[in-house]
Design an enzyme around this catalytic site. Structure first.
Site, PDB file in Angstrom:
ATOM      1  N   PHE A 125       0.854  -1.186   0.000  1.00  0.00           N
ATOM      2  CA  PHE A 125       0.000   0.000   0.000  1.00  0.00           C
ATOM      3  C   PHE A 125       0.893   1.240   0.000  1.00  0.00           C
ATOM      4  CE2 PHE A 125      -4.670   0.550   1.282  1.00  0.00           C
ATOM      5  CZ  PHE A 125      -5.107  -0.401   0.394  1.00  0.00           C
ATOM      6  N   GLN A 238      -8.118  14.552   3.674  1.00  0.00           N
ATOM      7  CA  GLN A 238      -7.459  13.715   2.667  1.00  0.00           C
ATOM      8  C   GLN A 238      -8.246  13.660   1.353  1.00  0.00           C
ATOM      9  OE1 GLN A 238      -6.747   9.172   3.124  1.00  0.00           O
ATOM     10  NE2 GLN A 238      -4.745  10.155   3.113  1.00  0.00           N
ATOM     11  N   HIS A 240      -8.347  11.484  -1.923  1.00  0.00           N
ATOM     12  CA  HIS A 240      -7.849  10.208  -2.448  1.00  0.00           C
ATOM     13  C   HIS A 240      -7.515  10.401  -3.919  1.00  0.00           C
ATOM     14  CE1 HIS A 240      -7.586   5.954  -3.450  1.00  0.00           C
ATOM     15  NE2 HIS A 240      -7.648   5.683  -2.166  1.00  0.00           N
ATOM     16  N   LEU A 250     -15.036   5.412  -4.739  1.00  0.00           N
ATOM     17  CA  LEU A 250     -13.629   5.085  -4.507  1.00  0.00           C
ATOM     18  C   LEU A 250     -13.151   3.933  -5.395  1.00  0.00           C
ATOM     19  CD1 LEU A 250     -11.121   5.629  -2.680  1.00  0.00           C
ATOM     20  CD2 LEU A 250     -11.849   3.648  -1.377  1.00  0.00           C
ATOM     21  N   GLU A 253      -6.886   2.019  -3.301  1.00  0.00           N
ATOM     22  CA  GLU A 253      -5.433   2.012  -3.487  1.00  0.00           C
ATOM     23  C   GLU A 253      -4.927   0.591  -3.786  1.00  0.00           C
ATOM     24  OE1 GLU A 253      -3.432   4.843  -0.936  1.00  0.00           O
ATOM     25  OE2 GLU A 253      -2.144   3.229  -0.250  1.00  0.00           O
ATOM     26  N   ARG A 284      -0.851   9.196  -0.339  1.00  0.00           N
ATOM     27  CA  ARG A 284      -1.993   9.726  -1.089  1.00  0.00           C
ATOM     28  C   ARG A 284      -1.898  11.215  -1.396  1.00  0.00           C
ATOM     29  NH1 ARG A 284      -6.697   6.308   2.032  1.00  0.00           N
ATOM     30  NH2 ARG A 284      -6.121   4.349   1.002  1.00  0.00           N
TER      31      ARG A 284
HETATM   32  C1  LIG Z   1     -15.079   4.122   0.363  1.00  0.00           C
HETATM   33  C2  LIG Z   1     -14.113   4.032   1.511  1.00  0.00           C
HETATM   34  C3  LIG Z   1     -13.168   3.031   1.553  1.00  0.00           C
HETATM   35  C4  LIG Z   1     -12.267   2.941   2.614  1.00  0.00           C
HETATM   36  N1  LIG Z   1     -11.330   1.939   2.614  1.00  0.00           N
HETATM   37  C5  LIG Z   1     -10.472   1.849   3.653  1.00  0.00           C
HETATM   38  C6  LIG Z   1      -9.504   0.803   3.707  1.00  0.00           C
HETATM   39  O1  LIG Z   1      -9.454  -0.071   2.840  1.00  0.00           O
HETATM   40  N2  LIG Z   1      -8.654   0.781   4.748  1.00  0.00           N
HETATM   41  C7  LIG Z   1      -8.688   1.703   5.754  1.00  0.00           C
HETATM   42  O2  LIG Z   1      -7.885   1.612   6.682  1.00  0.00           O
HETATM   43  N3  LIG Z   1      -9.605   2.687   5.745  1.00  0.00           N
HETATM   44  C8  LIG Z   1     -10.500   2.770   4.726  1.00  0.00           C
HETATM   45  N4  LIG Z   1     -11.428   3.774   4.728  1.00  0.00           N
HETATM   46  C9  LIG Z   1     -11.597   4.604   5.923  1.00  0.00           C
HETATM   47  C10 LIG Z   1     -12.331   3.800   7.005  1.00  0.00           C
HETATM   48  O3  LIG Z   1     -13.264   2.934   6.411  1.00  0.00           O
HETATM   49  C11 LIG Z   1     -13.075   4.698   7.986  1.00  0.00           C
HETATM   50  O4  LIG Z   1     -12.236   5.721   8.454  1.00  0.00           O
HETATM   51  C12 LIG Z   1     -13.574   3.908   9.194  1.00  0.00           C
HETATM   52  O5  LIG Z   1     -14.285   2.763   8.784  1.00  0.00           O
HETATM   53  C13 LIG Z   1     -14.434   4.782  10.085  1.00  0.00           C
HETATM   54  O6  LIG Z   1     -15.020   3.976  11.071  1.00  0.00           O
HETATM   55  P1  LIG Z   1     -15.799   4.642  12.287  1.00  0.00           P
HETATM   56  O7  LIG Z   1     -16.400   3.510  13.046  1.00  0.00           O
HETATM   57  O8  LIG Z   1     -14.911   5.567  13.005  1.00  0.00           O
HETATM   58  O9  LIG Z   1     -16.961   5.489  11.596  1.00  0.00           O
HETATM   59  P2  LIG Z   1     -18.145   5.033  10.605  1.00  0.00           P
HETATM   60  O10 LIG Z   1     -17.994   3.664  10.097  1.00  0.00           O
HETATM   61  O11 LIG Z   1     -18.288   6.130   9.626  1.00  0.00           O
HETATM   62  O12 LIG Z   1     -19.409   5.014  11.570  1.00  0.00           O
HETATM   63  C14 LIG Z   1     -19.973   6.185  12.107  1.00  0.00           C
HETATM   64  C15 LIG Z   1     -21.213   5.825  12.888  1.00  0.00           C
HETATM   65  O13 LIG Z   1     -21.680   6.967  13.589  1.00  0.00           O
HETATM   66  C16 LIG Z   1     -23.086   7.036  13.494  1.00  0.00           C
HETATM   67  N5  LIG Z   1     -23.486   8.442  13.638  1.00  0.00           N
HETATM   68  C17 LIG Z   1     -22.948   9.530  13.044  1.00  0.00           C
HETATM   69  N6  LIG Z   1     -23.612  10.642  13.428  1.00  0.00           N
HETATM   70  C18 LIG Z   1     -24.576  10.242  14.282  1.00  0.00           C
HETATM   71  C19 LIG Z   1     -25.600  10.916  15.012  1.00  0.00           C
HETATM   72  N7  LIG Z   1     -25.793  12.239  14.933  1.00  0.00           N
HETATM   73  N8  LIG Z   1     -26.425  10.170  15.776  1.00  0.00           N
HETATM   74  C20 LIG Z   1     -26.290   8.823  15.870  1.00  0.00           C
HETATM   75  N9  LIG Z   1     -25.339   8.154  15.197  1.00  0.00           N
HETATM   76  C21 LIG Z   1     -24.494   8.854  14.426  1.00  0.00           C
HETATM   77  C22 LIG Z   1     -23.409   6.434  12.147  1.00  0.00           C
HETATM   78  O14 LIG Z   1     -24.727   5.957  12.113  1.00  0.00           O
HETATM   79  C23 LIG Z   1     -22.380   5.303  12.061  1.00  0.00           C
HETATM   80  O15 LIG Z   1     -22.892   4.160  12.672  1.00  0.00           O
HETATM   81  C24 LIG Z   1     -12.330   3.883   3.661  1.00  0.00           C
HETATM   82  C25 LIG Z   1     -13.278   4.887   3.632  1.00  0.00           C
HETATM   83  C26 LIG Z   1     -14.142   4.996   2.555  1.00  0.00           C
HETATM   84  C27 LIG Z   1     -15.113   6.138   2.530  1.00  0.00           C
END
Ligand SMILES: Cc1cc2nc3c(=O)[nH]c(=O)nc-3n(C[C@H](O)[C@H](O)[C@H](O)COP(=O)(O)OP(=O)(O)OC[C@H]3O[C@@H](n4cnc5c(N)ncnc54)[C@H](O)[C@@H]3O)c2cc1C
Length: 570
Positions: A125, A238, A240, A250, A253, A284
């Site tokens: 990566f 960031q 991408h 997306l 990568e 990136r």
């Molecule tokens: C398309 C894509 C591909 C990616 N691929 C990779 C990868 O291959 N490797 C890597 O390391 N990272 C990757 N990332 C980044 C990574 O996926 C995310 O940073 C990570 O999954 C975020 O997880 P999280 O649990 O912090 O937040 P999220 O998974 O975004 O979850 C947020 C949660 O908060 C809740 N929430 C938000 N606001 C409120 C509110 N007001 N009230 C109640 N609930 C709320 C939502 O319902 C959700 O359940 C990728 C990101 C994207 C967009």
């Protein structure tokens, strides 16, 4: 007048967010004996985590013959990738814990792709010195979150889905719980807790051309800001390098990790001019700038894109390792990457900045924690390496859950604040629902998206940013008196859209202010008027705090205890 809210739900620990961070935290808190609940505005499996494609980093060292990998090598790559803005204690903790975190997920049932000898497969990566990204084809997030969701259900953790958290309840300098809207019924509910976690994900949707889910509206950062908790390093957004031209979906990568190459309109592999050693696998920020330069200087394809060519990989490898990418290209661009290159352009992807917390996920407000993409702990500094975010969700999600359980044991409930807040929030929502809508929320949102992408995009200048801040401030003011004119209580999506716009416009301002104040270029923050990194003035974290309606900008030291500053070359 709506009926007064007198009931309160009680949980030792409440996790806001059902993504990987939230579910991992809930499991840890539950495992440590706390009564924990998860609140999410969507079903947990619809959190953005499910969309993660390329993989998760851990120095498992499964690629024998490529040299020796180690957590120290992983940490060094992360620090260098961050342009030296990451805190090295947090990075060390994360990289040391990475192999355990990945193997734990495997033991809980995540099906990772395998190498010929049956070990977890690891791919190269960007910005990484070793192939250390563990993956499940190009659906890694999908596999991980299903595992955690099953574990959470098995553990009997209470999950409140389709609840929109409106604000945090505070009393005596402590977070005492929160108030949420039940989207289905339209009822406002009070939740009392001893510890509360912001695991709300990123704020990508503030920008147009984002790879993020529509729900990524920065609600957690807005909640923190309203509660007087500082946001850290918000200028670092960031972009991408490779999103599908025209749709911003997306293109992982992993496509370059597996050997895909970038070519401009004259068929040149232009990365040789920007990162002669790492080429397409430079970090990136560097690849995104290179692509944008090619397009801006007229070497892109007509319409403004460049080509990501996977043809050399051959059918078998594409089908085995990148089936989702192939499907996306076929469904949304009518192109089969087995026989033709994919048209790509950079797009907003990740929020490096977020709610400021210490290495134990504690924020400045007692009883309030932050982890995952919503937080800035900070392990990514000015630029995140691919594969490190999924890792952060698991490592810091677990830590946050354990610390919440531990701290809750010594804390007590105080329902007063959540109940009083629930009643005032109920009135606020009634007002939004009954105010006639003069400007559509969607129009305001579009203007904010466009402004942020053009004025706070890949290349920034003082002039453009100051203009952008004026527009964003105006939009934030309009957001405060927003109305939807739709009185429906059940599933009032117009109301949710308005609340999300309020959050987005309020989080946009710290991004603008931090970016204008940082007169240097570092990681993702690139200023054509200050093109050099300036360690003397800006080897610092930016903090923005809102008190009595005013934003205050301060700086805090970066923890550099192990890896000294270097010029970043790839
Ligand atoms: C398309 C894509 C591909 C990616 N691929 C990779 C990868 O291959 N490797 C890597 O390391 N990272 C990757 N990332 C980044 C990574 O996926 C995310 O940073 C990570 O999954 C975020 O997880 P999280 O649990 O912090 O937040 P999220 O998974 O975004 O979850 C947020 C949660 O908060 C809740 N929430 C938000 N606001 C409120 C509110 N007001 N009230 C109640 N609930 C709320 C939502 O319902 C959700 O359940 C990728 C990101 C994207 C967009």
């Amino acid at each position: 007048m709506p009926a007064a809210i007198t009931d309160t739900r009680h949980h030792d620990a409440i996790v806001i967010g059902g993504g990987l961070t939230g579910l991992r935290a809930a499991l840890a808190a539950n495992g440590a004996g706390a009564d924990v609940a998860v609140i999410s505005k969507v079903h947990p499996l619809r959190s953005h985590s499910v969309a993660a494609q390329g993989g998760i980093n851990a120095s498992l060292n499964n690629n024998k013959g490529e040299g020796e990998d180690s957590w120290e090598a992983h940490a060094y790559d992360t620090v260098k990738g961050s342009d030296y803005l990451a805190d090295q204690d947090a990075v060390s903790f994360m990289c040391q814990d990475a192999p355990r975190a990945v193997l734990e997920m495997e033991s809980w049932g995540t099906t990772f792709s395998r190498d010929d000898e049956g070990r977890i497969a690891q791919r190269p990566f960007g910005g990484a010195g070793f192939p250390r990204t563990c993956y499940a084809a190009d659906r890694t997030g999908h596999n991980l979150i299903h595992t955690l969701y099953e574990k959470a259900v098995q553990a009997g953790i209470e999950i409140f889905e389709e609840r929109f958290v409106l604000s945090l309840a505070m009393e005596g300098g402590r977070c005492r719980g929160l108030v949420a809207l039940d989207i289905a019924s339209g009822e406002v509910e009070a939740f009392s807790s001893k510890s509360t976690l912001l695991a709300t994900g990123g704020y990508g949707r503030i920008f147009s051309r984002s790879t993020n889910a529509y729900i990524n509206t920065g609600d957690g950062a807005a909640l923190a800001l309203k509660a007087g908790v500082p946001l850290r390093d918000m200028e670092f957004v960031q972009f991408h390098p490779t999103t599908l031209f025209g749709t911003s979906i997306l293109i992982s990568e992993a496509a370059r990790g597996e050997g895909g190459v970038l070519t401009n309109a004259v068929g040149e592999r232009f990365m040789s001019r920007y990162a002669s050693k790492a080429m397409e696998l430079a970090p990136r920020d560097i690849v995104a700038r290179a692509i944008q330069r090619e397009i801006d200087e007229g070497r892109g394809q007509e319409g403004g894109y460049i080509n990501l060519d996977l043809r050399e990989l051959g059918r078998e490898k594409i089908m085995e390792r990148l089936p989702g990418i192939r499907q996306i290209a076929m469904d949304f661009a009518g192109i089969d990457p087995i026989s033709a290159p994919i048209p790509v352009q950079p797009g907003q992807h990740y929020s490096m900045g977020g709610v400021a917390c210490d290495v134990n996920c504690r924020t400045a407000l007692a009883g309030l924690y932050a982890a995952g993409e919503a937080a800035c702990v900070s392990v990514h500094g000015a630029n995140r390496l691919g594969g490190n975010s999924l890792l952060e969700t698991l490592v810091f999600g677990k830590l946050a859950g354990e610390n919440m359980a531990m701290d809750s044991a010594a804390a007590s409930f105080d329902d007063g604040a959540a109940k009083a807040l629930a009643n005032s929030e109920q009135l606020r929502l009634k007002e939004i629902r009954s105010t006639q809508n003069r400007t559509q929320t969607s129009k305001l949102r579009e203007e904010l998206n466009r402004t942020m992408f053009t004025d706070f995009g890949i290349f920034r200048t003082a002039l453009r940013m100051k203009g952008g801040l004026a527009i964003a401030s105006n939009l934030a003011n309009k957001g405060e008196s927003i109305g939807v004119g739709d009185k429906a209580k059940e599933y009032n999506q117009a109301l949710i859209g308005a609340l999300e716009f309020q959050n987005m416009s309020c989080v946009a301002l710290p991004i603008c202010m931090s970016a204008i104040a940082r007169e240097e270029s570092r990681g993702s923050h690139y200023r054509t008027d200050y093109p050099k990194r300036d360690d003397l003035r800006f080897l610092k974290h930016t903090h923005i705090t809102k008190r009595a309606g005013e934003h205050a900008l301060t700086y805090a030291d970066v923890l550099l205890d192990r890896w000294p500053l270097e010029e970043r070359r790839y």
